[in-house]
Design a protein around this motif. Structure first.
Motif, PDB file in Angstrom:
ATOM      1  N   ALA A  13      40.621 -38.808 -28.960  1.00  0.00           N
ATOM      2  CA  ALA A  13      41.129 -38.779 -27.236  1.00  0.00           C
ATOM      3  C   ALA A  13      42.071 -37.353 -27.628  1.00  0.00           C
ATOM      4  N   VAL A  14      42.528 -37.067 -26.375  1.00  0.00           N
ATOM      5  CA  VAL A  14      43.636 -36.503 -25.702  1.00  0.00           C
ATOM      6  C   VAL A  14      44.858 -36.762 -26.094  1.00  0.00           C
ATOM      7  N   ASP A  15      45.825 -35.602 -25.906  1.00  0.00           N
ATOM      8  CA  ASP A  15      47.311 -36.023 -26.261  1.00  0.00           C
ATOM      9  C   ASP A  15      47.813 -36.646 -24.532  1.00  0.00           C
ATOM     10  N   ALA A  23      39.888 -36.675 -14.873  1.00  0.00           N
ATOM     11  CA  ALA A  23      39.292 -36.877 -14.040  1.00  0.00           C
ATOM     12  C   ALA A  23      38.067 -38.026 -13.695  1.00  0.00           C
ATOM     13  N   PRO A  24      38.063 -39.645 -13.881  1.00  0.00           N
ATOM     14  CA  PRO A  24      36.902 -40.330 -14.084  1.00  0.00           C
ATOM     15  C   PRO A  24      35.787 -40.233 -13.083  1.00  0.00           C
ATOM     16  N   ASN A  25      35.488 -40.744 -14.405  1.00  0.00           N
ATOM     17  CA  ASN A  25      33.312 -41.025 -14.002  1.00  0.00           C
ATOM     18  C   ASN A  25      33.226 -42.721 -13.922  1.00  0.00           C
ATOM     19  N   LEU A  26      33.275 -43.345 -13.482  1.00  0.00           N
ATOM     20  CA  LEU A  26      33.398 -44.903 -13.439  1.00  0.00           C
ATOM     21  C   LEU A  26      31.619 -45.349 -13.177  1.00  0.00           C
ATOM     22  N   LYS A  27      30.622 -44.221 -13.794  1.00  0.00           N
ATOM     23  CA  LYS A  27      29.230 -44.675 -13.287  1.00  0.00           C
ATOM     24  C   LYS A  27      28.524 -44.257 -14.208  1.00  0.00           C
ATOM     25  N   GLY A  49      45.710 -29.317 -18.043  1.00  0.00           N
ATOM     26  CA  GLY A  49      46.547 -30.509 -19.070  1.00  0.00           C
ATOM     27  C   GLY A  49      45.212 -31.383 -18.404  1.00  0.00           C
ATOM     28  N   ILE A  50      44.335 -31.379 -18.420  1.00  0.00           N
ATOM     29  CA  ILE A  50      43.027 -32.736 -17.619  1.00  0.00           C
ATOM     30  C   ILE A  50      42.086 -33.132 -18.842  1.00  0.00           C
ATOM     31  N   ALA A  51      41.516 -34.153 -18.937  1.00  0.00           N
ATOM     32  CA  ALA A  51      40.827 -35.329 -19.287  1.00  0.00           C
ATOM     33  C   ALA A  51      39.521 -36.300 -18.274  1.00  0.00           C
ATOM     34  N   VAL A  52      39.086 -35.968 -18.906  1.00  0.00           N
ATOM     35  CA  VAL A  52      37.841 -37.497 -18.681  1.00  0.00           C
ATOM     36  C   VAL A  52      37.718 -38.806 -18.702  1.00  0.00           C
ATOM     37  N   PHE A  53      37.335 -39.427 -18.011  1.00  0.00           N
ATOM     38  CA  PHE A  53      37.366 -41.254 -17.749  1.00  0.00           C
ATOM     39  C   PHE A  53      36.168 -41.732 -17.818  1.00  0.00           C
ATOM     40  N   MET A  64      39.920 -39.255 -22.200  1.00  0.00           N
ATOM     41  CA  MET A  64      41.291 -40.252 -21.953  1.00  0.00           C
ATOM     42  C   MET A  64      40.537 -41.546 -22.239  1.00  0.00           C
ATOM     43  N   ARG A  65      40.578 -42.435 -23.804  1.00  0.00           N
ATOM     44  CA  ARG A  65      39.645 -43.792 -24.186  1.00  0.00           C
ATOM     45  C   ARG A  65      40.766 -44.393 -23.124  1.00  0.00           C
ATOM     46  N   TRP A  66      39.649 -45.558 -23.557  1.00  0.00           N
ATOM     47  CA  TRP A  66      40.178 -46.470 -22.521  1.00  0.00           C
ATOM     48  C   TRP A  66      42.222 -47.805 -23.484  1.00  0.00           C
TER      49      TRP A  66
END
Length: 361
Positions: A13-15, A23-27, A49-53, A64-66
């Protein structure tokens, strides 16, 4: 890196202390939005500093983890609130819940690609955003709030002109000297039937050309796909109009075709013309989505009114009659996309929005 950062890195996971944008991807299922995130985030991550979720994203992306959601209750090392960049209604709702129910230290940005009047609930959601982006001038006309147009870019490393023998149509082992392609999900909304009808009318007059259709046919659209095959068979063109289904690497097919057709009846933005142009392939498209803003008529290709099969057929005809015209427009398209539609351009446009939101405090 702090201890929490080390634990995150070890868990894949990211720091979060250094992550300013989510950047969420809820699909779960692949979509155009997913494709945008997959291509864009690595470019944004070069200086942000960017992370997907969310599900359905490759492990190569910063994630980024749950179990890291509690980190949204505090600000990152920079001291400014994180940005939650939504691209769907569900993601706007999730952002509002995080901010107002759980008191997450976030600001909300939304990108709209829709080219239709939004429903009342969507309009309400959009009004709650701290920053709003339209992917085209057309989609911006349906927004009732201040916004900035940031058009999508294309991955010029993945989608590029032919470089070797495998990129030639001959490598496919299919009949014909030239290929015309139509890629994406096979369904009515994508206009696959309009393309098939145009090919049935045109190919008997142009024996050097073969039509290639790639893309998934879901169970819901199986009847539609079966009907297309029946039409093709009845025309005696089963060896020249080919439905290949999903292919391992669609990028190579953009390089193998001399002309690409995007006949959608409706679209959000629509990346496939950009992917074709990046591959030095001429484009004929409908005016759905942003296609008329991407394709320059008479220079990089042509576009016609959506759902007009006759106009689509006649726009295609000159290219089949003169492959050199297609090659010239393909070269112009590659030059155009390399300037106007770089992923770096999109990333820079988004960064401007983020900076404006941060400036508000």
């Amino acid at each position: 890196m702090n201890k929490a950062g080390n634990r995150a890195e070890n868990a894949g996971a990211v720091d979060m202390a250094r992550t300013e944008v989510i950047a969420p991807n809820l699909k779960q299922r692949l979509s155009g939005v997913t494709s945008t995130i997959v291509q864009l985030v690595p470019v944004q991550a070069r200086n942000l500093g960017i992370a997907v979720f969310g599900p359905g994203l490759p492990d190569s992306l910063p994630k980024m983890r749950w179990w890291q959601l509690p980190w949204l209750l505090r600000r990152p090392e920079t001291g400014r609130p994180r940005i939650w960049h939504a691209r769907r209604n569900t993601e706007m709702v999730a952002g509002l819940v995080l901010r107002h129910v759980f008191r997450a230290q976030i600001r909300l940005v939304f990108t709209s690609a829709a080219q239709r009047d939004h429903r009342p609930f969507t309009k309400w959601l959009i009004r709650q955003m701290d920053g709003v982006i339209a992917t085209s001038l057309m989609s911006g006309r349906f927004l009732e709030v201040p916004h900035k147009v940031v058009m999508h870019g294309v991955d010029l490393e993945k989608f590029h002109p032919p470089r070797g023998p495998d990129d030639a149509f001959a490598a496919a082992g299919l009949p014909g000297k030239y290929a015309i392609g139509c890629f994406g999900r096979v369904r009515h909304s994508k206009g696959t039937d309009l393309f098939v009808d145009a090919m049935i009318a045109l190919l008997p007059h142009y024996p050097e050309w073969t039509a290639v259709i790639t893309g998934r046919i879901t169970a819901e659209h199986k009847g539609f796909g079966d009907e297309l095959r029946q039409r093709i068979a009845a025309a005696g063109l089963s060896e020249r109009i080919l439905l290949l289904g999903e292919v391992p690497d669609v990028a190579v097919w953009y390089r193998r075709v001399t002309l690409y057709v995007a006949p959608s009846r409706n679209e959000g933005f629509g990346l496939t013309p950009l992917e074709a142009m990046a591959s030095r392939t001429a484009v004929v498209a409908s005016d759905a989505g942003s296609y008329s803003e991407i394709v320059t008529r008479g220079v990089t290709g042509d576009f016609v009114a959506a759902n007009d099969g006759n106009a689509l057929r006649e726009a295609i005809r000159p290219y089949l009659a003169d492959p050199a015209l297609a090659e010239a427009h393909g070269a112009a398209g590659h030059e155009d996309v390399s300037t106007r539609f770089r992923l770096e351009n999109e990333a820079a446009g988004l960064r401007e929005i983020y900076d404006q939101v941060w400036a508000k405090g």
